[in-house]
Design a protein around this motif. Structure first.
Motif, short mmCIF file in Angstrom:
data_model
loop_
_atom_site.label_atom_id
_atom_site.label_comp_id
_atom_site.label_asym_id
_atom_site.label_seq_id
_atom_site.Cartn_x
_atom_site.Cartn_y
_atom_site.Cartn_z
N GLU A 202 0.81 -1.21 0.00
CA GLU A 202 0.00 0.00 0.00
C GLU A 202 0.85 1.28 0.00
OE1 GLU A 202 -2.66 -0.24 3.28
OE2 GLU A 202 -3.68 -2.04 2.56
N GLY A 203 2.15 1.12 -0.13
CA GLY A 203 3.03 2.28 -0.10
C GLY A 203 3.65 2.54 -1.46
N PRO A 204 4.51 3.57 -1.55
CA PRO A 204 5.19 3.87 -2.82
C PRO A 204 6.18 2.77 -3.18
CG PRO A 204 6.10 5.18 -1.02
CD PRO A 204 4.90 4.48 -0.47
N ARG A 205 6.41 2.60 -4.47
CA ARG A 205 7.33 1.55 -4.92
C ARG A 205 8.79 1.93 -4.67
NH1 ARG A 205 5.05 -2.53 -7.26
NH2 ARG A 205 7.11 -3.31 -7.86
N VAL A 206 9.08 3.23 -4.68
CA VAL A 206 10.46 3.70 -4.52
C VAL A 206 10.70 4.12 -3.08
CG1 VAL A 206 12.14 5.44 -5.19
CG2 VAL A 206 10.64 4.43 -6.91
N ALA A 207 11.79 3.62 -2.49
CA ALA A 207 12.18 3.98 -1.13
C ALA A 207 13.36 4.96 -1.21
CB ALA A 207 12.58 2.74 -0.34
N PRO A 208 13.13 6.25 -1.01
CA PRO A 208 14.19 7.26 -1.17
C PRO A 208 15.42 6.99 -0.31
CG PRO A 208 12.05 8.31 -1.01
CD PRO A 208 11.84 6.87 -0.66
N GLU A 209 15.20 6.47 0.91
CA GLU A 209 16.36 6.23 1.79
C GLU A 209 17.28 5.16 1.23
OE1 GLU A 209 13.01 3.55 3.21
OE2 GLU A 209 13.24 5.59 2.41
N ILE A 210 16.72 4.17 0.54
CA ILE A 210 17.55 3.13 -0.08
C ILE A 210 18.28 3.70 -1.28
CG2 ILE A 210 17.52 0.92 -1.29
CD1 ILE A 210 15.26 0.03 0.48
N VAL A 211 17.59 4.52 -2.06
CA VAL A 211 18.22 5.15 -3.23
C VAL A 211 19.43 5.96 -2.80
CG1 VAL A 211 17.91 6.79 -5.12
CG2 VAL A 211 16.06 5.19 -4.53
N GLU A 212 19.26 6.79 -1.78
CA GLU A 212 20.38 7.63 -1.32
C GLU A 212 21.48 6.80 -0.68
OE1 GLU A 212 20.63 10.76 -2.20
OE2 GLU A 212 18.70 10.45 -3.21
N GLY A 213 21.10 5.70 -0.01
CA GLY A 213 22.11 4.82 0.56
C GLY A 213 22.95 4.16 -0.50
N VAL A 214 22.33 3.72 -1.58
CA VAL A 214 23.06 3.13 -2.70
C VAL A 214 24.01 4.15 -3.31
CG1 VAL A 214 22.82 2.26 -5.07
CG2 VAL A 214 21.35 1.36 -3.27
N LEU A 215 23.50 5.36 -3.53
CA LEU A 215 24.32 6.41 -4.14
C LEU A 215 25.53 6.75 -3.30
CD1 LEU A 215 24.73 8.54 -6.34
CD2 LEU A 215 23.24 10.06 -5.04
N THR A 216 25.32 6.96 -2.00
CA THR A 216 26.43 7.33 -1.12
C THR A 216 27.46 6.21 -1.04
OG1 THR A 216 24.97 8.74 0.20
CG2 THR A 216 27.03 8.01 1.23
N THR A 217 27.00 4.98 -0.90
CA THR A 217 27.92 3.84 -0.82
C THR A 217 28.71 3.67 -2.11
OG1 THR A 217 26.42 2.71 0.70
CG2 THR A 217 28.05 1.35 -0.43
#
Length: 222
Positions: A192-207
């Motif tokens: 029931e939530g959004p498909r994209v998790a912004p915190e995971i996206v930013e975590g991938v980018l930073t890592t």
């Protein structure tokens, strides 16, 4: 998802069942069929899926499936095309084509991760093709072309000194997408939530950028 036909026989005879099948076919769409096919391909594997499996999962006859597509390979091509079109679309976005190489690379990493989440079932299927059919070989070749374009961004970023000198762009690209693609194994969006998790996206980018040698691993300004 289309539910199987009710075969209980209650409330009607053969004529009623035939009418229900006709109505089901009339209301069925190629997109609905594709969603069912992607799910079954991911569950059983493409090679392990027959038209009978697809027919049962969709709740329609095989002849009704052939009304929409030539066969299961056409469904596979449509599915992996949806994933590939999303990925190549990222490379055509202005932020992926203009500015410093490292900024363009950061945009591609961020947006590729988002596309994977948005099109999770289709990308999952894309990552599982093995080259056993013409469609699978075509998909693998397009994936290689996508990787080559990202590797070129890495080469440019190394050349202008914003990423670690001496980094092997081809190896770095493989490691980068190994991390991003691993999301298909564990990421499951809330129904029931959004498909994209912004915190995971930013975590991938930073890592990713920290591993590639950007000072402090901080992502460039958006």
């Amino acid at each position: 998802m289309v539910q199987p036909n009710d075969r209980s026989g209650q409330g009607g005879g053969v004529g009623t069942a035939a009418g229900e099948r006709t109505a089901r076919r009339d209301t069925y769409t190629p997109q609905t069929l594709l969603e069912v096919a992607v799910r079954v391909f991911n569950e059983r594997g493409y090679d392990g899926t027959s038209m009978e499996h697809l027919s049962r999962a969709a709740g329609i006859s095989k002849s009704s499936i052939y009304h929409h597509v030539r066969g299961k390979e056409e469904l596979l091509r449509r599915a992996v095309s949806h994933a590939l079109d999303g990925l190549f679309g990222v490379l055509e976005e202005p932020a992926a084509r203009e500015g410093r190489a490292v900024d363009r690379l950061a945009h591609v990493i961020r947006r590729t991760t988002e596309v994977l989440m948005e099109r999770l079932p289709h990308v999952t299927l894309l990552l599982r093709v093995r080259g056993n059919t013409e469609t699978e070989r075509w998909a693998l070749e397009r994936r290689r072309k996508f990787d080559q374009r990202v590797a070129e961004l890495l080469r440019q970023a190394v050349a202008d000194g914003t990423l670690r000198p001496g980094a092997d762009p081809r190896l770095a690209t493989r490691l980068l997408f190994g991390m991003i693609n691993s999301l298909v194994e564990w990421y499951r969006p809330h129904p029931e939530g959004p498909r994209v998790a912004p915190e995971i996206v930013e975590g991938v980018l930073t890592t990713a950028l920290a591993g590639l040698g950007l000072p402090g691993g901080a992502p460039p300004a958006r």
